[in-house]
Design a protein around this motif. Structure first.
Motif, mmCIF file in Angstrom:
data_model
loop_
_atom_site.group_PDB
_atom_site.id
_atom_site.type_symbol
_atom_site.label_atom_id
_atom_site.label_comp_id
_atom_site.label_asym_id
_atom_site.label_seq_id
_atom_site.Cartn_x
_atom_site.Cartn_y
_atom_site.Cartn_z
ATOM 1 N N SER A 135 0.785 -0.729 -0.020
ATOM 2 C CA SER A 135 0.132 -0.092 -0.208
ATOM 3 C C SER A 135 0.791 1.073 0.053
ATOM 4 C CB SER A 135 -1.067 0.374 1.160
ATOM 5 O OG SER A 135 0.164 0.270 2.598
ATOM 6 N N ILE A 136 2.222 0.589 0.680
ATOM 7 C CA ILE A 136 3.014 2.615 0.498
ATOM 8 C C ILE A 136 4.380 2.395 -0.563
ATOM 9 C CG2 ILE A 136 4.815 3.428 1.756
ATOM 10 C CD1 ILE A 136 4.504 1.921 4.047
ATOM 11 N N ASP A 137 3.440 3.953 -1.274
ATOM 12 C CA ASP A 137 4.551 3.483 -2.681
ATOM 13 C C ASP A 137 6.167 4.677 -2.164
ATOM 14 O OD1 ASP A 137 4.907 4.757 -5.350
ATOM 15 O OD2 ASP A 137 4.399 6.847 -5.095
ATOM 16 N N MET A 138 6.567 3.162 -2.611
ATOM 17 C CA MET A 138 7.522 3.366 -1.921
ATOM 18 C C MET A 138 8.324 4.546 -3.812
ATOM 19 S SD MET A 138 8.694 1.911 0.054
ATOM 20 C CE MET A 138 8.399 0.485 1.344
ATOM 21 N N ALA A 139 7.904 5.058 -4.153
ATOM 22 C CA ALA A 139 8.308 6.155 -5.050
ATOM 23 C C ALA A 139 8.372 7.922 -4.331
ATOM 24 C CB ALA A 139 8.310 6.287 -6.365
ATOM 25 N N ALA A 140 7.070 7.655 -3.599
ATOM 26 C CA ALA A 140 6.840 8.831 -2.845
ATOM 27 C C ALA A 140 8.183 9.749 -2.170
ATOM 28 C CB ALA A 140 5.681 9.072 -2.123
ATOM 29 N N PRO A 141 8.166 10.769 -2.021
ATOM 30 C CA PRO A 141 8.513 12.389 -0.922
ATOM 31 C C PRO A 141 8.805 11.144 -0.045
ATOM 32 C CG PRO A 141 7.272 13.382 -1.999
ATOM 33 C CD PRO A 141 6.746 11.789 -2.505
ATOM 34 N N PRO A 142 9.945 11.337 0.789
ATOM 35 C CA PRO A 142 9.970 10.646 1.874
ATOM 36 C C PRO A 142 8.928 11.056 3.405
ATOM 37 C CG PRO A 142 12.179 11.342 1.809
ATOM 38 C CD PRO A 142 10.805 12.103 0.139
ATOM 39 N N GLU A 143 8.447 12.215 3.394
ATOM 40 C CA GLU A 143 7.465 12.848 3.873
ATOM 41 C C GLU A 143 6.809 11.823 4.270
ATOM 42 O OE1 GLU A 143 9.670 16.321 3.585
ATOM 43 O OE2 GLU A 143 9.600 15.188 2.366
ATOM 44 N N ASP A 144 6.469 11.538 2.695
ATOM 45 C CA ASP A 144 5.226 10.628 2.777
ATOM 46 C C ASP A 144 4.502 9.209 3.281
ATOM 47 O OD1 ASP A 144 3.667 12.541 1.759
ATOM 48 O OD2 ASP A 144 4.134 11.936 -0.478
ATOM 49 N N VAL A 145 5.602 8.301 2.233
ATOM 50 C CA VAL A 145 6.047 7.316 2.438
ATOM 51 C C VAL A 145 6.614 6.984 4.249
ATOM 52 C CG1 VAL A 145 8.329 5.347 2.643
ATOM 53 C CG2 VAL A 145 7.209 6.760 0.431
ATOM 54 N N LEU A 146 7.220 7.583 5.048
ATOM 55 C CA LEU A 146 7.646 7.522 6.839
ATOM 56 C C LEU A 146 6.149 7.657 7.180
ATOM 57 C CD1 LEU A 146 10.622 9.702 6.467
ATOM 58 C CD2 LEU A 146 10.754 7.596 7.640
ATOM 59 N N SER A 147 5.259 8.337 6.543
ATOM 60 C CA SER A 147 4.116 9.110 7.666
ATOM 61 C C SER A 147 2.845 7.373 6.629
ATOM 62 C CB SER A 147 3.441 10.046 6.409
ATOM 63 O OG SER A 147 1.980 10.207 7.244
ATOM 64 N N GLN A 148 2.673 7.110 6.439
ATOM 65 C CA GLN A 148 2.484 5.627 5.568
ATOM 66 C C GLN A 148 2.868 4.675 6.224
ATOM 67 O OE1 GLN A 148 1.537 5.241 1.243
ATOM 68 N NE2 GLN A 148 2.264 7.278 1.107
ATOM 69 N N ALA A 149 3.907 4.306 6.797
ATOM 70 C CA ALA A 149 4.637 3.532 7.441
ATOM 71 C C ALA A 149 4.787 3.440 9.220
ATOM 72 C CB ALA A 149 6.234 3.016 7.014
ATOM 73 N N GLY A 150 4.579 4.634 9.640
ATOM 74 C CA GLY A 150 4.838 4.979 10.973
ATOM 75 C C GLY A 150 2.955 4.955 11.642
ATOM 76 N N HIS A 151 1.987 5.098 10.186
ATOM 77 C CA HIS A 151 0.695 4.635 10.852
ATOM 78 C C HIS A 151 0.546 3.473 10.664
ATOM 79 C CE1 HIS A 151 -0.333 9.149 10.333
ATOM 80 N NE2 HIS A 151 -1.139 8.878 11.017
ATOM 81 N N HIS A 152 1.407 2.382 9.936
ATOM 82 C CA HIS A 152 0.986 1.412 9.019
ATOM 83 C C HIS A 152 1.600 0.354 10.906
ATOM 84 C CE1 HIS A 152 -0.947 -0.376 5.583
ATOM 85 N NE2 HIS A 152 -0.556 1.079 5.635
ATOM 86 N N PHE A 153 2.449 0.185 10.904
ATOM 87 C CA PHE A 153 3.496 0.320 12.535
ATOM 88 C C PHE A 153 3.391 0.774 13.842
ATOM 89 C CE2 PHE A 153 6.539 0.705 15.364
ATOM 90 C CZ PHE A 153 7.272 -0.190 15.955
ATOM 91 N N LEU A 154 2.524 1.326 14.353
ATOM 92 C CA LEU A 154 2.183 1.840 15.422
ATOM 93 C C LEU A 154 0.729 1.148 15.143
ATOM 94 C CD1 LEU A 154 2.538 3.370 17.045
ATOM 95 C CD2 LEU A 154 1.645 5.548 16.738
ATOM 96 N N ARG A 155 -0.066 1.416 14.572
ATOM 97 C CA ARG A 155 -1.935 1.166 14.847
ATOM 98 C C ARG A 155 -1.459 -0.754 15.124
ATOM 99 N NH1 ARG A 155 -3.300 3.646 8.831
ATOM 100 N NH2 ARG A 155 -4.431 5.493 9.751
ATOM 101 N N PHE A 156 -1.042 -1.520 14.137
ATOM 102 C CA PHE A 156 -0.397 -2.568 14.347
ATOM 103 C C PHE A 156 -0.341 -3.346 15.723
ATOM 104 C CE2 PHE A 156 1.920 -6.817 14.376
ATOM 105 C CZ PHE A 156 0.463 -7.577 13.971
ATOM 106 N N ILE A 157 1.221 -2.320 16.250
ATOM 107 C CA ILE A 157 2.207 -2.587 17.159
ATOM 108 C C ILE A 157 0.454 -1.854 19.519
ATOM 109 C CG2 ILE A 157 4.696 -2.929 16.472
ATOM 110 C CD1 ILE A 157 4.564 0.242 18.267
ATOM 111 N N THR A 158 0.121 -1.066 18.113
ATOM 112 C CA THR A 158 -0.945 -0.816 19.782
ATOM 113 C C THR A 158 -2.461 -1.647 19.805
ATOM 114 O OG1 THR A 158 -1.526 1.349 18.222
ATOM 115 C CG2 THR A 158 0.339 1.560 19.828
ATOM 116 N N SER A 159 -2.869 -2.529 18.601
ATOM 117 C CA SER A 159 -3.132 -3.334 18.470
ATOM 118 C C SER A 159 -3.571 -4.457 19.700
ATOM 119 C CB SER A 159 -3.850 -3.435 17.344
ATOM 120 O OG SER A 159 -2.633 -5.002 17.315
#
Length: 209
Positions: free
Chosen positions: A78-102
């Motif tokens: 789901s993450i566009d790895m060609a996108a700017p770092p701010e976008d990739v980091l935001s998407q990755a961070g949301h996925h990661f945090l939602r899972f570990i805090t579930s």
């Protein structure tokens, strides 16, 4: 006692057992899930279930490993790895945090810690199935982003680890120590946005003079 993990065997109804167990664990949690209910939902006998998994913890961790692989694949797809770092980091961070805090993510962590002395392979397998995958993929992305002139990083793996830790700020300790029982999407947004800003302040390529 690391050999205990290796007692899990696969057979014709292995995936059927895993599917039923996943449904029950997701619904009732580890403590609330009964072997009787797992066998019923999986449509197998208790004898068949025990022939694959002699310990409920081993069954839970097998489900957890599969879920981590699924979550990692979903995030990467789901993450566009060609996108700017701010976008990739935001998407990755949301996925990661939602899972570990579930609820499920917290149960995985607690069981890994509780069983680490008796069954160290449990934690090692879990780490390899999820966290290590995302760590490696983020490091690859950082290398590509640096080649495009978007980031300046000496150690890609360290940077990936640092971003993961930034995403745990505040929320993760509160959940682990029982200070909070749940967190909101707004809280996740706040922490991830702060993590991205701090990461970019450290590693973002400076533009202009």
């Amino acid at each position: 006692m690391t050999a205990t993990v290796q007692k899990v065997r696969k057979g014709r109804k292995f995936d059927q057992v895993l599917s039923g167990a996943r449904a029950v664990f997701m619904s009732d949690g580890f403590e609330g899930a009964s072997v009787d209910e797992i066998a019923r939902v999986a449509a197998v006998s208790k004898a068949t279930l025990y022939s694959y998994f002699p310990d409920k913890r081993l069954l839970f961790m097998e489900v957890a490993n599969a879920e981590c692989l699924r979550q990692s694949k979903e995030a990467l797809d789901s993450i566009d790895m060609a996108a700017p770092p701010e976008d990739v980091l935001s998407q990755a961070g949301h996925h990661f945090l939602r899972f570990i805090t579930s609820t499920f993510g917290l149960q995985i962590f607690r069981i890994c810690v509780a069983e680490s002395d008796r069954f160290p392979d449990i934690g090692q397998q879990f780490y390899a199935s999820g966290p290590a995958v995302m760590r490696s993929e983020m490091a690859k992305y950082f290398e590509q982003a640096e080649a495009r002139g978007e980031l300046v990083i000496d150690d890609y793996i360290l940077a990936a680890d640092q971003f993961g830790e930034l995403c745990k700020a505040d929320l993760w300790p509160r959940l682990i120590f029982g200070v909070s029982n749940s967190i909101s999407e707004a809280e996740i947004d706040r922490v991830v946005e702060g993590a991205v800003e701090m990461f970019m302040a450290r590693y973002g390529a400076k533009q202009g003079g």
